[in-house]
Design an enzyme around this catalytic site. Structure first.
Site, PDB file in Angstrom:
ATOM      1  N   HIS A  42       0.752  -1.125   0.141  1.00 41.15           N
ATOM      2  CA  HIS A  42      -0.070   0.166  -0.126  1.00 41.15           C
ATOM      3  C   HIS A  42       0.774   1.289   0.102  1.00 41.15           C
ATOM      4  CE1 HIS A  42      -3.076  -2.855   0.809  1.00 41.15           C
ATOM      5  NE2 HIS A  42      -2.760  -3.001   1.924  1.00 41.15           N
ATOM      6  N   HIS A  80      -6.746  -4.864  -1.040  1.00 33.76           N
ATOM      7  CA  HIS A  80      -6.202  -6.134  -1.514  1.00 33.76           C
ATOM      8  C   HIS A  80      -7.036  -6.564  -3.027  1.00 33.76           C
ATOM      9  CE1 HIS A  80      -6.420  -5.088   2.467  1.00 33.76           C
ATOM     10  NE2 HIS A  80      -5.195  -5.447   2.774  1.00 33.76           N
TER      11      HIS A  80
END
Lengths: 331, 210
Positions: free
Chosen positions: A56, A218
């Site tokens: 991320h 995700h």
């Protein structure tokens, strides 16, 4: 899929080494651990810790530094770090004022951070936590795991981080964090999946002319798929959903984040932001601050999210406070 | 018991390794596609370390397995499987001469740990749908049969039914829950991995005719 990598088993370790090599003036690493901490540690103020799976970037290690986080625990790609690693992070930065854990609402993160908090509490460390759940694509419910934590987490890091720097107590920081969480709503969409190097595969399959609406960070699927339309239509669609849950109304002030998921160009993000501005203007909602860029990515996913944070005077002041991190300087 | 535990660990590690793509594919459909890879990372590490377990007590071995899973698997499955072994370690502490009749309690303590950590129970499309029917069957029937492998084999049928029942369930926990109705029609990866573990344990017992 071509990637600049050496060994897929060492991705996080090598990334963090390179990060320390580049930013050693700001950051330090706990020996042998995937934990990034501030070079100048706090002494008598509450320490903030966040983290979760990697992938991320710049979250979360990129938000370690003055005015934001004290430590980031970096799990493997898209996997929460283990409780032992979170516990080591707590021990590395804990002060007498305590430690606040900022957790994104995913089962693995919540479980491991909670276990770590239990271990630290047994050592006599004052620990509290807040769980970010800004993703309005997921239904909030006490019978399920509830909404995911996504890009809105960065606003929590920034605002609570500024308050911690000002000397707020652990209790005050938790309350402030909960206020930010209550007021930030996010929704995203994607055009293409990401490539997950650890599995060597794309995170999902999607047709050439389709987009996934409401997906998480995700690559977990969203609410539905549909044919791709114009930026204007999709941005309005996301904002319509956000405003079903946001309490921001006419004359309120908001902060906006148009966040890229890794492979979306700034061209597209700015185009998206144009519609965000028009949408808010139409409702006479005042934009206090706009952030456009990659703040909470999903490796190399093509897509973006929009976050709307309804502000009050306290949050405005803290949003304006100084921060010196790799991923965010003064706004 | 150390010898059997070490053999079990090695066999489970092999089975997880063989099935890592199968588990990852299940997870890719309704989760984030890393269940097999993550479990394999943890169990391979345990297999690597298992050589050093022979002088440890059952409780210490269980604790080592717990910590290795927590730190190497990561995610929810590391925390859940890790908690199960941690609770078993606490239960086994100071206990010597484990008898056949203790086995259902040991397993049940681990599964209660998973329920506690995951704030979950059966019917939520998780590993508990495999584990709980298995454990319940063992508890009820441990007295009726001398050979552990026969009771385990029967319990395994319940575990399989439980595992397969997750296909038609709506996920309420884990990342699959974000899919709501779209989670229906898919086998839960956690239910599948826990079935593999139970099946392997049963196979080892059968092979030894315990």
């Amino acid at each position: 899929m071509k990637k600049i990598l050496n060994n897929v088993d060492n991705i996080v370790d090598e990334m963090l080494s390179g990060m320390i090599d580049a930013h050693g003036n700001l950051l330090d690493r706990v020996d042998g651990r995937n934990i990034i901490i501030r070079r100048n540690k706090k002494i008598d103020k509450v320490a903030l810790i966040s983290g979760g799976g990697s992938g991320h970037e710049p979250a979360h290690a990129g938000y370690v530094g003055r005015g934001m986080l004290d430590a980031a625990v970096c799990g493997q790609i898209f996997s929460s770090p283990g409780a032992d690693e979170v516990y080591d992070a707590i021990k590395a930065v804990a002060t007498d004022a305590g430690v606040l854990l900022i957790i994104k609402n995913y089962s693995g993160d919540v479980m491991n951070f909670e276990m770590a908090a239990e271990l630290a509490a047994a050592d006599g460390i004052k620990v509290d936590k807040i769980v970010v759940n800004d993703d309005v694509a997921v239904e909030g419910s006490t019978y399920t795991v509830g909404r995911r934590g996504i890009a809105g987490t960065v606003f929590v890091h920034k605002i609570v981080g500024a308050a911690a720097e000002k000397g707020y107590s652990l209790e005050e920081l938790r309350k402030l964090g909960e206020k930010v969480i209550d007021n930030v709503k996010t929704m995203g969409m994607s055009l293409e999946p990401c490539f997950v190097p650890t599995t060597g595969r794309k995170s999902f399959d999607i047709a050439n002319d389709e987009v996934e609406i409401g997906l998480g960070i995700h690559g977990e699927p969203g609410t539905h798929r549909e044919k791709i339309k114009s930026a204007e239509i999709h941005v309005k669609q996301l904002l319509d959903e956000i405003f079903k849950h946001s309490n921001a109304k006419t004359d309120d002030e908001v902060a906006v984040m148009v966040n890229g998921l890794g492979a979306t160009t700034l061209i597209e993000l700015y185009i998206a932001n144009k519609t965000v501005k028009e949408f808010l203007d139409e409702r006479e909602i005042n934009i206090y601050k706009t952030l456009v860029g990659n703040f909470m990515t999903s490796i190399d996913m093509e897509g973006f999210s929009i976050s709307i944070l309804k502000l009050d005077e306290e949050m405005k002041e803290l949003l304006d406070a100084q921060s010196d991190t790799v991923g965010m300087k003064n706004l | 018991m150390q010898k059997i535990i070490i053999e079990l660990i090695n066999r489970i590690a092999e089975v997880i390794n063989t099935n890592k793509d199968y588990l990852t594919d299940l997870d890719r459909t309704i989760g984030d596609g890393d269940h097999g890879v993550n479990l394999n990372r943890g169990f391979s590490k345990i297999k690597e370390d298992a050589g050093g377990y022979s002088n440890l007590s059952d409780s210490e071995i269980s604790n080592k397995i717990a910590m290795t899973l927590i730190s190497n698997v990561g995610g929810a499955s590391g925390a859940l499987y890790g908690t199960a072994f941690m609770k078993m370690a606490i239960f086994l502490k100071g206990k010597e001469n484990i008898s056949k009749n203790d086995i259902p309690d040991i397993i049940s303590v681990g599964i209660e740990g998973i329920k506690m950590r995951g704030k979950s129970d059966v019917q939520e499309k998780t590993m508990l749908d495999t584990l709980v029917p298995f454990s319940n069957y063992l508890k009820k029937n441990i007295q009726k049969e001398e050979k552990l492998n026969i009771i385990f084999s029967e319990a395994l049928i319940k575990a399989k039914e439980g595992r397969d029942s997750t296909i038609d369930m709506l996920a309420k926990k884990g990342r699959a829950s974000y899919l709501k109705e779209r989670s229906i029609g898919h086998l839960d990866p956690g239910a599948a991995s826990s079935y593999l573990i139970l099946e392997t344990i049963t196979d080892v017992l059968r092979g030894k005719d315990i």
